[in-house]
Scaffold this active site. Sequence first.
Site: not given
Length: 416
Positions: A63, A75, A152, A280, A348, A374
């Site tokens: 990119c 970026c 992107c 969740f 989750d 995550c």
Amino acid sequence: MSVETVTIERLGLHGDGVAPGPYGPVHVPFTLPGETVSIAVNKTEGTVMSQRDFSPARQTPPCRHFGPEGKNGTCGGCNLQHANDETYHAFKRSIVVDALKSKALPLHVEPLVIARPGERRRAVLTVRRLEKELLLGYSQAGSHHIVNIEECPIASPGIVRRLATIRTVASSMAVNADPFRVVVLETLSGLDLAFEGIKGLSDRQRRMAIETVLTLPGIARLSLNGEIFVEPQKPMLDFGGTLLCPPAGGFTQATRQAEDAMTGLVLTHLKKCKRVADLFSGSGTFALRLARQSRVHAVEGEERALKALDAATRGVPGLKPITTEKRDLFRRPLMASELKVFDGVVFDPPRAGAEMQAKEIAKSGIKRVAAVSCNPMTMVRDLRILFDAGYTIASVTPIDQFLWSPHVEAVALLQK
């Protein structure tokens, strides 16, 4: 501030190169292990002044906006475009391996489920109106400067080719020079544009934004802070054969490929379970797929998500019953006595993890558990609770959803 010549030893948790410095480890962005660089040192941070040795693992970033040499700024959307695939994939998997080691847990770590360019269906862009232009892009690393993107490579082609359209809508929403955000979600029926952080939008500007959307093709919905302005078409997502209209600005997995990998692991692990608790649950990423094989009780703190889930189930053939419950699982986890009616559970949680809920699952004796996360550090804390209660860890699968970033998802499968 001093200038030092150092050799990068490893990649740190955030994707920066790490080298020994005069006062301890120094983090140097855009470097790789084995490279020798001259850096300006400011406490624990280093900025490259010049570079002598380059790693064979270094590649040309795909990119134009990436890195110190970016065309119009660095970026902050990606950290690791300069690392080749082998190095990058090993780094992503090592985050999960190291997290498990930190809690002395078994290292049943599967190969990384890789991400590829062009898969991101959801992107969060920052917008700011200047005197002569409108900036739309990502914040520069470590600053509030917005890099005005022209491409992107992580975003889906459907988002990239509509960047001009997104700019036009964003321009109609800009009140002043204060920055604001737009969450762009590519759906089956067009882009869902959810704006956040705009204050003082007049009725005239609201009408202008609505009129702008109605003249542009490919926009399914426009909202601000959860309030729907206009919805030419309902933005629809496919959750395992069930169509769902997500809440405006609500949580959605960033890529369909990662979502499929996660749900595939969970469904296989809980295949023989007759009653499953989905904790969740959000709008039903797992619940709607699990209902093809099990009765499901979905528990979530966000009412709009549960309403979307409930609406999606109406009139859909082949689904087993799905019940829902609005509940803050951080303050009021499902207790062990409530969990005993289930023979499987998936949870989750957000990045903070589910410590209190994990303690109740540990006491419940549920036979099969799928933990989705995550944040590997809070995940291993929760896994240690279950492991100490007699659960075995069948596998942990790292999943790359945020390409060229230090963020990694994981699915852990446990049984008792």
